[in-house]
Scaffold this motif. Sequence first.
Motif, PDB file in Angstrom:
ATOM      1  N   ARG A   1     -48.412  26.423  44.839  1.00 44.88           N
ATOM      2  CA  ARG A   1     -48.549  24.994  44.519  1.00 44.88           C
ATOM      3  C   ARG A   1     -49.281  24.801  43.196  1.00 44.88           C
ATOM      4  NH1 ARG A   1     -50.164  20.297  48.842  1.00 44.88           N
ATOM      5  NH2 ARG A   1     -49.871  18.517  47.437  1.00 44.88           N
ATOM      6  N   ASP A   2     -50.314  25.611  42.960  1.00 39.54           N
ATOM      7  CA  ASP A   2     -51.040  25.509  41.696  1.00 39.54           C
ATOM      8  C   ASP A   2     -50.181  25.996  40.532  1.00 39.54           C
ATOM      9  OD1 ASP A   2     -53.205  24.514  43.035  1.00 39.54           O
ATOM     10  OD2 ASP A   2     -54.257  26.444  43.167  1.00 39.54           O
ATOM     11  N   LEU A   3     -49.461  27.099  40.755  1.00 41.60           N
ATOM     12  CA  LEU A   3     -48.616  27.655  39.696  1.00 41.60           C
ATOM     13  C   LEU A   3     -47.532  26.661  39.273  1.00 41.60           C
ATOM     14  CD1 LEU A   3     -48.102  31.336  40.904  1.00 41.60           C
ATOM     15  CD2 LEU A   3     -49.210  30.630  38.783  1.00 41.60           C
ATOM     16  N   LEU A   4     -46.808  26.137  40.254  1.00 38.18           N
ATOM     17  CA  LEU A   4     -45.729  25.200  39.923  1.00 38.18           C
ATOM     18  C   LEU A   4     -46.282  23.847  39.488  1.00 38.18           C
ATOM     19  CD1 LEU A   4     -43.071  25.994  42.671  1.00 38.18           C
ATOM     20  CD2 LEU A   4     -43.017  26.588  40.258  1.00 38.18           C
ATOM     21  N   GLY A   5     -47.465  23.513  39.975  1.00 37.22           N
ATOM     22  CA  GLY A   5     -48.093  22.286  39.501  1.00 37.22           C
ATOM     23  C   GLY A   5     -48.407  22.341  38.022  1.00 37.22           C
ATOM     24  N   GLU A   6     -48.702  23.549  37.511  1.00 40.41           N
ATOM     25  CA  GLU A   6     -48.971  23.729  36.083  1.00 40.41           C
ATOM     26  C   GLU A   6     -47.687  23.808  35.269  1.00 40.41           C
ATOM     27  OE1 GLU A   6     -51.166  27.316  35.941  1.00 40.41           O
ATOM     28  OE2 GLU A   6     -52.942  26.500  36.955  1.00 40.41           O
ATOM     29  N   ARG A   7     -46.656  24.449  35.816  1.00 41.10           N
ATOM     30  CA  ARG A   7     -45.454  24.775  35.037  1.00 41.10           C
ATOM     31  C   ARG A   7     -44.299  23.803  35.242  1.00 41.10           C
ATOM     32  NH1 ARG A   7     -44.726  30.086  33.355  1.00 41.10           N
ATOM     33  NH2 ARG A   7     -46.684  31.226  33.235  1.00 41.10           N
ATOM     34  N   PHE A   8     -44.110  23.295  36.462  1.00 41.13           N
ATOM     35  CA  PHE A   8     -42.911  22.508  36.744  1.00 41.13           C
ATOM     36  C   PHE A   8     -42.846  21.206  35.952  1.00 41.13           C
ATOM     37  CE2 PHE A   8     -39.941  19.956  39.294  1.00 41.13           C
ATOM     38  CZ  PHE A   8     -38.904  20.872  39.420  1.00 41.13           C
ATOM     39  N   PRO A   9     -43.960  20.501  35.719  1.00 43.16           N
ATOM     40  CA  PRO A   9     -43.847  19.279  34.901  1.00 43.16           C
ATOM     41  C   PRO A   9     -43.274  19.526  33.511  1.00 43.16           C
ATOM     42  CG  PRO A   9     -45.924  19.273  36.076  1.00 43.16           C
ATOM     43  CD  PRO A   9     -45.314  20.626  36.308  1.00 43.16           C
ATOM     44  N   ALA A  10     -43.576  20.685  32.911  1.00 41.04           N
ATOM     45  CA  ALA A  10     -43.022  20.997  31.587  1.00 41.04           C
ATOM     46  C   ALA A  10     -41.507  21.166  31.670  1.00 41.04           C
ATOM     47  CB  ALA A  10     -43.669  22.265  31.027  1.00 41.04           C
ATOM     48  N   THR A  11     -41.028  21.858  32.703  1.00 41.81           N
ATOM     49  CA  THR A  11     -39.582  22.013  32.899  1.00 41.81           C
ATOM     50  C   THR A  11     -38.921  20.678  33.195  1.00 41.81           C
ATOM     51  OG1 THR A  11     -39.784  24.300  33.674  1.00 41.81           O
ATOM     52  CG2 THR A  11     -37.838  23.096  34.371  1.00 41.81           C
ATOM     53  N   LEU A  12     -39.569  19.863  34.013  1.00 38.69           N
ATOM     54  CA  LEU A  12     -39.023  18.551  34.357  1.00 38.69           C
ATOM     55  C   LEU A  12     -38.927  17.651  33.126  1.00 38.69           C
ATOM     56  CD1 LEU A  12     -38.082  16.540  36.507  1.00 38.69           C
ATOM     57  CD2 LEU A  12     -40.481  15.970  36.914  1.00 38.69           C
ATOM     58  N   GLU A  13     -39.978  17.640  32.308  1.00 40.95           N
ATOM     59  CA  GLU A  13     -39.962  16.802  31.111  1.00 40.95           C
ATOM     60  C   GLU A  13     -38.881  17.255  30.134  1.00 40.95           C
ATOM     61  OE1 GLU A  13     -43.291  14.638  28.393  1.00 40.95           O
ATOM     62  OE2 GLU A  13     -43.579  16.784  28.721  1.00 40.95           O
ATOM     63  N   LEU A  14     -38.765  18.562  29.947  1.00 43.80           N
ATOM     64  CA  LEU A  14     -37.735  19.087  29.058  1.00 43.80           C
ATOM     65  C   LEU A  14     -36.345  18.729  29.573  1.00 43.80           C
ATOM     66  CD1 LEU A  14     -36.783  20.822  26.683  1.00 43.80           C
ATOM     67  CD2 LEU A  14     -37.074  22.850  28.140  1.00 43.80           C
ATOM     68  N   GLY A  15     -36.111  18.887  30.877  1.00 46.67           N
ATOM     69  CA  GLY A  15     -34.808  18.567  31.446  1.00 46.67           C
ATOM     70  C   GLY A  15     -34.470  17.093  31.344  1.00 46.67           C
ATOM     71  N   LEU A  16     -35.459  16.228  31.565  1.00 51.46           N
ATOM     72  CA  LEU A  16     -35.211  14.789  31.490  1.00 51.46           C
ATOM     73  C   LEU A  16     -34.862  14.350  30.076  1.00 51.46           C
ATOM     74  CD1 LEU A  16     -37.984  13.372  33.855  1.00 51.46           C
ATOM     75  CD2 LEU A  16     -35.526  13.474  34.283  1.00 51.46           C
ATOM     76  N   TYR A  17     -35.573  14.872  29.083  1.00 53.56           N
ATOM     77  CA  TYR A  17     -35.283  14.476  27.710  1.00 53.56           C
ATOM     78  C   TYR A  17     -33.968  15.083  27.225  1.00 53.56           C
ATOM     79  CZ  TYR A  17     -39.527  11.866  26.788  1.00 53.56           C
ATOM     80  OH  TYR A  17     -40.509  10.904  26.805  1.00 53.56           O
ATOM     81  N   ALA A  18     -33.647  16.287  27.677  1.00 57.85           N
ATOM     82  CA  ALA A  18     -32.347  16.871  27.338  1.00 57.85           C
ATOM     83  C   ALA A  18     -31.222  16.036  27.943  1.00 57.85           C
ATOM     84  CB  ALA A  18     -32.275  18.307  27.851  1.00 57.85           C
ATOM     85  N   PHE A  19     -31.420  15.585  29.170  1.00 61.91           N
ATOM     86  CA  PHE A  19     -30.425  14.734  29.826  1.00 61.91           C
ATOM     87  C   PHE A  19     -30.295  13.394  29.104  1.00 61.91           C
ATOM     88  CE2 PHE A  19     -29.677  11.347  32.975  1.00 61.91           C
ATOM     89  CZ  PHE A  19     -28.404  11.682  33.374  1.00 61.91           C
TER      90      PHE A  19
END
Length: 339
Positions: A88-106
Amino acid sequence: MIRIAASRLATSLIALLGAALFAFIALRVAPGDAARLVLGPFATDEAVQALRVKMGLDDPLPVQFWHYLTSFVSGDWGWSYSLGQSVRDLLGERFPATLELGLYAFLFALVAAVSLAVIGAFRRGLLSDGVPRALSVFALAVPQFWFGIVALIIGFEMLGLFPGPSGRLPPGVTAPAGPTGLYTIDALLAGDLATFATALHYLALPAITLGLLPFGFLLRLLRANLLDVAGEPFVLVARAQGQSHFRVFLRYVLPNAIIPTLMASGLILGQLLAGSVLVERVFNWPGAGSLVTQGLLQQDYSVVQTFILLSAFIYILANLFVDLLAAAIDPRIARGAGQ
């Protein structure tokens, strides 16, 4: 609308359960022993067996799957034995960066594709029609990682217009505190326009690179649909009634042609979230891609399973939103779902 939402929600829950089952089975049939990979080749059999018991790998598979589902729902996403940290801590640190990149790419892919397709279909000509077609072929043919490297060479090294592969913000700039972990959103919520502009600048090249392939696909799809609908009898009748070309296009052609594009865009958003590993590598983006890659190599079940479920959950939400939006644009969809 309520009926179509209930129908899509039931289908979404089945799809989410299928994604969870696929991730669970695929990781466990892969060759290798997760406990042995964590402890290394020189660990004793007793130590490996003790870790297997601790990881729950000695339980029957149905029991393991049940623990996996109930733990995810309760917020206990397990422990990464390869990294020694809570998932939970690992993905809490990393997943928002992936989500933001994916949303702006979309966002880039959808806005650019709709804009160029509308221009090409509304004003037929060599420039307005030929340029979008050439761009769509280029976007579909060029590998994303190669485009990213070339974009860095030109945009960063040669012209100095964009930042290099140094993450989400320049060194020394403090990340905005906020509830989402998305730097642009948190900066806007805090009223910090300077940090918002900086975060957006760092997102530009990675987002364009990741959105290049879906941009080409959506552009070709929408352009073909626009041309098909423009030749339908009801459009010709509207033109014969004396309505302006712009009014007919805006009222009849675009709403009918854009629905398949919206339906496809939900699929694309899920692909962007799960398929950003190479782009994250090229731009040194601190997302979940490298984390999941390492988890796959180490058979770190908790990391990979949780990432797949999170991606599937967001993918399902995006498709549910797109289905409802399409039903709002075209009531025939809602009536068809209700029959």
